[in-house]
Design an enzyme around this catalytic site. Sequence first.
Site, PDB file in Angstrom:
ATOM      1  N   LYS A   9      28.894  60.558  45.894  1.00 52.01           N
ATOM      2  CA  LYS A   9      28.959  60.041  44.516  1.00 52.01           C
ATOM      3  C   LYS A   9      27.624  59.416  44.148  1.00 52.01           C
ATOM      4  CE  LYS A   9      29.101  55.421  45.659  1.00 52.01           C
ATOM      5  NZ  LYS A   9      27.959  54.533  45.451  1.00 52.01           N
ATOM      6  N   ASP A 133      34.913  51.385  47.486  1.00 54.49           N
ATOM      7  CA  ASP A 133      34.764  52.598  46.675  1.00 54.49           C
ATOM      8  C   ASP A 133      35.524  53.798  47.232  1.00 54.49           C
ATOM      9  OD1 ASP A 133      32.965  52.894  48.690  1.00 54.49           O
ATOM     10  OD2 ASP A 133      31.173  53.037  47.434  1.00 54.49           O
TER      11      ASP A 133
HETATM   12  O1  C5P Z   1      34.201  47.279  50.480  1.00 49.28           O
HETATM   13  P1  C5P Z   1      33.135  47.648  51.451  1.00 49.28           P
HETATM   14  O2  C5P Z   1      33.604  47.561  52.880  1.00 49.28           O
HETATM   15  O3  C5P Z   1      32.487  48.939  51.161  1.00 49.28           O
HETATM   16  O4  C5P Z   1      32.004  46.560  51.286  1.00 49.28           O
HETATM   17  C1  C5P Z   1      30.982  46.372  52.240  1.00 49.28           C
HETATM   18  C2  C5P Z   1      30.261  45.089  51.926  1.00 49.28           C
HETATM   19  O5  C5P Z   1      29.539  45.219  50.701  1.00 49.28           O
HETATM   20  C3  C5P Z   1      31.173  43.897  51.706  1.00 49.28           C
HETATM   21  O6  C5P Z   1      31.446  43.248  52.919  1.00 49.28           O
HETATM   22  C4  C5P Z   1      30.338  43.032  50.785  1.00 49.28           C
HETATM   23  O7  C5P Z   1      29.353  42.329  51.509  1.00 49.28           O
HETATM   24  C5  C5P Z   1      29.608  44.043  49.939  1.00 49.28           C
HETATM   25  N1  C5P Z   1      30.297  44.322  48.649  1.00 49.28           N
HETATM   26  C6  C5P Z   1      30.300  43.343  47.664  1.00 49.28           C
HETATM   27  N2  C5P Z   1      30.923  43.598  46.476  1.00 49.28           N
HETATM   28  C7  C5P Z   1      31.507  44.789  46.241  1.00 49.28           C
HETATM   29  C8  C5P Z   1      31.495  45.792  47.218  1.00 49.28           C
HETATM   30  C9  C5P Z   1      30.870  45.523  48.433  1.00 49.28           C
HETATM   31  O8  C5P Z   1      29.776  42.245  47.846  1.00 49.28           O
HETATM   32  N3  C5P Z   1      32.075  45.014  45.067  1.00 49.28           N
END
Ligand code: C5P
Length: 273
Positions: A9, A133
């Site tokens: 994406k 995502d």
């Molecule tokens: O949700 P995901 O595991 O992909 O997120 C990885 C890291 O990215 C989270 O631990 C956070 O530090 C950061 N993140 C964030 N805000 C989001 C998505 C991700 O701060 N909306």
Amino acid sequence: MLSLFSPAKINVFLKVVGRRPDGFHDLASLFQTVDLKDTLHLAFAEQDEMTSTCRTLPRDHSNLIFKAADLFRKKSGRQFGLHVHLVKRIPQQAGLGGGSSNAATTLWGINQLLGKPYSVEELIEWSAEIGSDVPFFFSQGTAYCTGRGELLRAIEPLISQKVWIVKPDKGLSTPEVFGNVVFDELPLRDPENTLENILKGKMECFNDLESSALRLFPELVDIKHRLSEGHSHVSMTGSGSAFFCLGGPMPHKIPHTRIYPAAFINRPADAWY
Ligand code: C5P
């Protein structure tokens, strides 16, 4: 054996709305799938096992593919082993959502192998536990995502565009890029307005994570500058380090980067990509 594509994406635009008490960030972003794809070959087996064309990828339960299989077992109460062969093409630490896409594809694939006992809505709800995502990949390929990225508003497919994805050899860590955002320096922009303009045919690309990424990896300043000389719509995707250029000719090769030609894609309502 079921063989499924797992698309990357890009974030056509990405507004960071604010930092949340849970450590995540609220976003408002237009996500779009592109035809740069991994392939997953899935089959039930005695136990979980994985082979891959990518030597650097973990093949244990830290891989989002097995996190997805674990989640499916937990939510459904069903027991199965999963054999996966992953043909990896989407670069890592790029902001292209490769791992999240693999997780969504695995949930979709297991549901198919079982005869579709669960709805897409159920898979969307489960998948937010794996990553912010992952739910997006259950949209039909174009969605306006809010919350931490997991709340989807389906958008009609955009006019098909050629996309040049430019990935520097060095990648970036998502938590680090989010952690370095300086809110005072972000331009004031209304993401709903940007979305409206795009839907009227006036393309706009921006990414509020870019200034943080440029601070962490200053060579990106020159890469963006060089790409902007030949293209009017150049932006970083997700938390980087990849950039995309919309339309136009192939960008000139920049040292220590790789160019991936791609195009917007969407999936039909009842089939995978
Ligand atoms: O949700 P995901 O595991 O992909 O997120 C990885 C890291 O990215 C989270 O631990 C956070 O530090 C950061 N993140 C964030 N805000 C989001 C998505 C991700 O701060 N909306």
